[in-house]
Design an enzyme around this catalytic site. Sequence first.
Site, mmCIF file in Angstrom:
data_model
loop_
_atom_site.group_PDB
_atom_site.id
_atom_site.type_symbol
_atom_site.label_atom_id
_atom_site.label_comp_id
_atom_site.label_asym_id
_atom_site.label_seq_id
_atom_site.Cartn_x
_atom_site.Cartn_y
_atom_site.Cartn_z
ATOM 1 N N ASP A 81 0.725 -1.216 0.002
ATOM 2 C CA ASP A 81 0.081 0.110 -0.254
ATOM 3 C C ASP A 81 0.778 1.366 0.219
ATOM 4 O O ASP A 81 2.130 1.196 0.364
ATOM 5 C CB ASP A 81 -0.840 -0.178 1.158
ATOM 6 N N GLU A 139 -0.292 -1.969 5.155
ATOM 7 C CA GLU A 139 0.552 -1.791 6.492
ATOM 8 C C GLU A 139 0.414 -0.535 6.886
ATOM 9 O O GLU A 139 0.839 -0.208 8.042
ATOM 10 C CB GLU A 139 2.076 -2.037 5.729
ATOM 11 N N GLU A 140 0.326 0.668 6.077
ATOM 12 C CA GLU A 140 0.045 2.069 6.814
ATOM 13 C C GLU A 140 -1.207 2.254 7.578
ATOM 14 O O GLU A 140 -1.351 3.294 7.858
ATOM 15 C CB GLU A 140 0.222 2.967 5.461
ATOM 16 N N ARG A 179 18.728 -5.991 12.483
ATOM 17 C CA ARG A 179 18.913 -5.796 13.885
ATOM 18 C C ARG A 179 18.775 -6.902 14.691
ATOM 19 O O ARG A 179 17.599 -7.739 14.153
ATOM 20 C CB ARG A 179 18.039 -4.592 14.333
#
Length: 342
Positions: A81, A139-140, A179
């Site tokens: 998206d 996702e947003e 990470r």
Amino acid sequence: MQFDTTAIQDAAQAMEGILRLHRRAIHRQPELGFAEHRTAGYIESVLSELGVPHRRVVGTGIVAVLEGSGAGCVGVRADIDALPVSEALGREGYRSEIDGVSHACGHDAHVAVALGLAKLLAGVDDLPGTVVLYFQPAEEGPGGATPMVAAGVLDDPAPQAVLGLHVSTRHPSGVVALRYGPATGSDDGFDITIHGAGGHAAHPDTAIDPVPVAAQIITAIQLIMTREVDPVTPAVCTFGSIHGGSRHNVIAPSVALQGTLRTVDEEVRALLVARIGEVAQGIASAHRAKASIAHRAGYDAGFNDPALSELVATSARSVLSEHRVLTESKPSLGGEDFYAFG
């Protein structure tokens, strides 16, 4: 193509042109969460050309399966998206064609990478295990990972690990940064409305001015961040929207604030959610105003499995060399719903 590092690397480099085309085609037609119809159609057309089986889930989500001969299974997720943000200057020849919407967060590149992976693995003669590609909507916001998992995408086939990536402007092209452990922050939103009493600017004593009350609340919440949270624990509160009033000489009846809270520790998160409300109510009351607070719980903090992170790092070094694989020393406070696949 046989499955070896050199052949994979050569094949990947040979795809530079087609990946650029994929990315720019998607960039021109950005779509918001759960409305990614053109994007999903484009992804399906590419997968069909490659002969990769795929299916739709949760409306615009897509699951593609590249079946291998071994028992292992790995998932790879790409979010699809865009954001309700106008296109920045530049990108001539492939600018967003949708007013007020753009791929400002790089999801167009994520899709291109996943489509490149599909092409790459579809050309492997004997894939040693199954790879599942999850093209995830929203996702947003409001979040597409959780609905996809609820729809059973992790059940058949069931991956032993799920990987995701995000492009970064903080590193040069060709570098992989990762990470171990805490990787992304929780993402909570809140609305605070200060209710006062409107009046004329020349006679503030006859009104209850919510503007200076709102200013004190903003300042006091920043004081919480620096005086009630361990200074080595990441946490940030940002007010991105402040609205109140319509004229320079009229005291507004109310002021609306919108903010976001980011943390990596659940105890700190709970503390700050509670304290933001308490401080806003207290300051408003002290100045004869009232405050209404609405908290919107967002994505949880994300945690990378250390053993899997090490495997990714080792694999990346074998392809890219030692100096092009970096370890991030600090987590990001960006929110991300990828970890719902965990």
